[in-house]
Design a protein around this motif. Structure first.
Motif, PDB file in Angstrom:
ATOM      1  N   GLY B  70       0.837  -1.197   0.000  1.00  0.00           N
ATOM      2  CA  GLY B  70       0.000   0.000   0.000  1.00  0.00           C
ATOM      3  C   GLY B  70       0.873   1.249   0.000  1.00  0.00           C
ATOM      4  O   GLY B  70       0.977   1.974  -0.983  1.00  0.00           O
ATOM      5  N   HIS B  71       1.559   1.476   1.111  1.00  0.00           N
ATOM      6  CA  HIS B  71       2.303   2.724   1.284  1.00  0.00           C
ATOM      7  C   HIS B  71       3.549   2.791   0.418  1.00  0.00           C
ATOM      8  O   HIS B  71       3.722   3.725  -0.365  1.00  0.00           O
ATOM      9  N   ASN B 120       8.690  14.494  -1.542  1.00  0.00           N
ATOM     10  CA  ASN B 120       7.828  13.657  -0.706  1.00  0.00           C
ATOM     11  C   ASN B 120       7.769  12.220  -1.215  1.00  0.00           C
ATOM     12  O   ASN B 120       7.979  11.272  -0.471  1.00  0.00           O
ATOM     13  N   GLN B 121       7.444  12.070  -2.494  1.00  0.00           N
ATOM     14  CA  GLN B 121       7.229  10.716  -3.017  1.00  0.00           C
ATOM     15  C   GLN B 121       8.556   9.975  -3.152  1.00  0.00           C
ATOM     16  O   GLN B 121       8.664   8.797  -2.788  1.00  0.00           O
ATOM     17  N   GLY B 178       4.310  13.421  15.601  1.00  0.00           N
ATOM     18  CA  GLY B 178       3.867  13.460  14.216  1.00  0.00           C
ATOM     19  C   GLY B 178       4.414  12.285  13.423  1.00  0.00           C
ATOM     20  O   GLY B 178       4.834  11.273  13.980  1.00  0.00           O
ATOM     21  N   SER B 179       4.413  12.417  12.109  1.00  0.00           N
ATOM     22  CA  SER B 179       4.904  11.358  11.227  1.00  0.00           C
ATOM     23  C   SER B 179       6.381  11.574  10.952  1.00  0.00           C
ATOM     24  O   SER B 179       6.817  12.702  10.749  1.00  0.00           O
ATOM     25  N   ASN B 200       8.096  13.422   8.320  1.00  0.00           N
ATOM     26  CA  ASN B 200       7.461  13.023   7.055  1.00  0.00           C
ATOM     27  C   ASN B 200       8.422  12.169   6.233  1.00  0.00           C
ATOM     28  O   ASN B 200       8.899  11.158   6.705  1.00  0.00           O
ATOM     29  N   TRP B 218       5.814   6.540  11.513  1.00  0.00           N
ATOM     30  CA  TRP B 218       4.494   6.892  10.991  1.00  0.00           C
ATOM     31  C   TRP B 218       3.511   5.900  11.614  1.00  0.00           C
ATOM     32  O   TRP B 218       3.822   4.722  11.805  1.00  0.00           O
ATOM     33  N   GLU B 219       2.317   6.351  11.913  1.00  0.00           N
ATOM     34  CA  GLU B 219       1.345   5.476  12.584  1.00  0.00           C
ATOM     35  C   GLU B 219       1.021   4.244  11.742  1.00  0.00           C
ATOM     36  O   GLU B 219       0.730   3.176  12.287  1.00  0.00           O
ATOM     37  N   HIS B 220       1.123   4.355  10.415  1.00  0.00           N
ATOM     38  CA  HIS B 220       0.801   3.176   9.601  1.00  0.00           C
ATOM     39  C   HIS B 220       1.786   2.030   9.845  1.00  0.00           C
ATOM     40  O   HIS B 220       1.494   0.897   9.502  1.00  0.00           O
TER      41      HIS B 220
END
Lengths: 124, 264
Positions: B70-71, B120-121, B178-179, B200, B218-220
């Protein structure tokens, strides 16, 4: 909240001037939802999407804040509606599919509450 | 507070351009599976070295699968899409032809309309590769998981003993807001070790840092199993850190080759 058979959101919004302001500042309620959803989904990492009131400009505006940065101290906007997109807000149900969560949350927005905040923000 | 200062310090120096971003050795890129593909081919999602359920009972199968498919896959796909848009534009093609790690080192030269999104990506693509690269399932031959080789020596030199390093890393990871990620880096030029956080999908190698170990907070990375109890995730993660792989990464940075397995 119990839902009216038809257009529950519109019924509540007609209780005040909120719908008028939404139409004026976004064109329509659907436009507002689309714009705020997009802005909220686009938040990088943890944060919130917001519908806020600009007291100086006397208009509704959208904003996104990182982490737990509070809307008014950060942007000057009075908070009317916030959508939490820290992953903890949606992960158990929606996993990584944040857009599905943001689309779904509109079903449980309490527009009467948003309208009250709007009225209070304008009165001040 | 020290970590925040270190991050801010790096920000300031980078903005003034007085830190040289490091070259990531080709061997290290291969180890991480993030090297540039042939020709115009898109980057592929780096494959895991283990099955989705292999990190049980420490990291649950559903988390590993969604985290990877997914991520990490999402970052890979979006990074490729941005690189394609950039290619269609035909601007700054010399930079575009570089591996993604080199593109991100030169962030200020990425065309402005792609810059933040690609950072970011692309950062997400690289950072997740780093996370997977130092994990492995426990097996019967594994004794307790402790550092080896040059990394063990560096930890002892910097922290006195492993437990003190582990405590600092764990506390830093617990307190981070945070992340983001918690990194153990060698700091050029002396290679002294430093625990440092980045929010991030920022990447440390753009700041004269040589990361050798990373924890995703990150929480994921933990929410399905641990919900808000991040400390339990950190405890679990220590069990699956593979210090042989960490040693390989450190040696790849320092150009000594990934010899640790042969030497053991």
């Amino acid at each position: 909240r119990q839902k009216c058979p038809a257009f529950p959101e519109i019924r509540i919004l007609f209780q005040g001037d909120l719908l008028e302001a939404i139409n004026r500042d976004f064109g329509s309620l659907e436009n507002l939802k689309t714009a705020l959803s997009a802005k909220t989904v686009a938040v990088q990492g943890s944060g919130w999407g917001w519908l806020g009131y600009n007291r100086t400009g006397e208009r509704l505006e959208l904003a996104a804040c990182a982490n737990q940065d509070p809307l008014e101290p950060t942007t000057g906007l009075v908070p009317l509606l916030g959508i939490d997109v820290w992953e903890h807000a949606y992960y158990l149900q929606y996993k990584n599919v944040r857009p599905d969560y943001v689309n779904a949350i509109w079903s449980v927005v309490d527009w009467a509450n948003v309208a009250e905040r709007f009225a209070a923000a304008r009165a001040n | 507070a020290e970590m925040k200062f270190a991050t801010l310090f790096c920000f300031v120096l980078l903005s003034y351009g007085s830190i040289d971003a490091l070259d990531i050795p080709e061997q290290l890129q291969k180890l991480l599976k993030i090297q540039k593909p042939a020709e115009e081919a898109p980057y592929e999602l780096p494959a895991l070295d283990f099955g989705y359920d292999s990190l049980e009972p420490f990291i649950d199968a559903e988390t590993v699968q969604i985290h990877h498919r997914g991520h990490h896959a999402g970052y890979t796909k979006k990074m490729n899409a941005i690189l394609k848009q950039w290619s269609d534009k035909g601007e700054n093609e010399d930079l575009l032809a570089q591996p993604i790690v080199d593109i991100l080192k030169n962030g200020n030269e990425i065309p402005i309309e792609f810059r933040e999104n690609l950072q970011n990506q692309g950062g997400g693509f690289i950072n997740h590769a780093w996370y997977w690269a130092t994990l492995s399932p426990l097996d019967d031959s594994t004794a307790e998981r402790k550092p080896i080789g040059t990394v063990a020596a560096a930890i002892e030199q910097r922290y006195g003993k492993f437990e003190l390093f582990q405590k600092e890393f764990t506390e830093t990871a617990s307190k981070f807001f945070g992340s983001g990620y918690v990194w153990l880096c060698q700091v050029a030029p002396s290679n002294v070790l430093q625990v440092i956080t980045f929010p991030n999908q920022m990447t440390p190698f753009a700041f004269d840092l040589k990361p050798i170990l990373v924890l995703d907070v990150w929480e994921h990375a933990y929410y399905l199993k641990h919900q808000n109890r991040r400390s339990n995730h950190i405890d679990d993660w220590w069990h699956v850190v593979d210090w042989k792989k960490v040693e390989d990464v450190a040696r790849a940075w320092n150009d000594e080759g990934a010899k640790s397995k042969d030497e053991l």
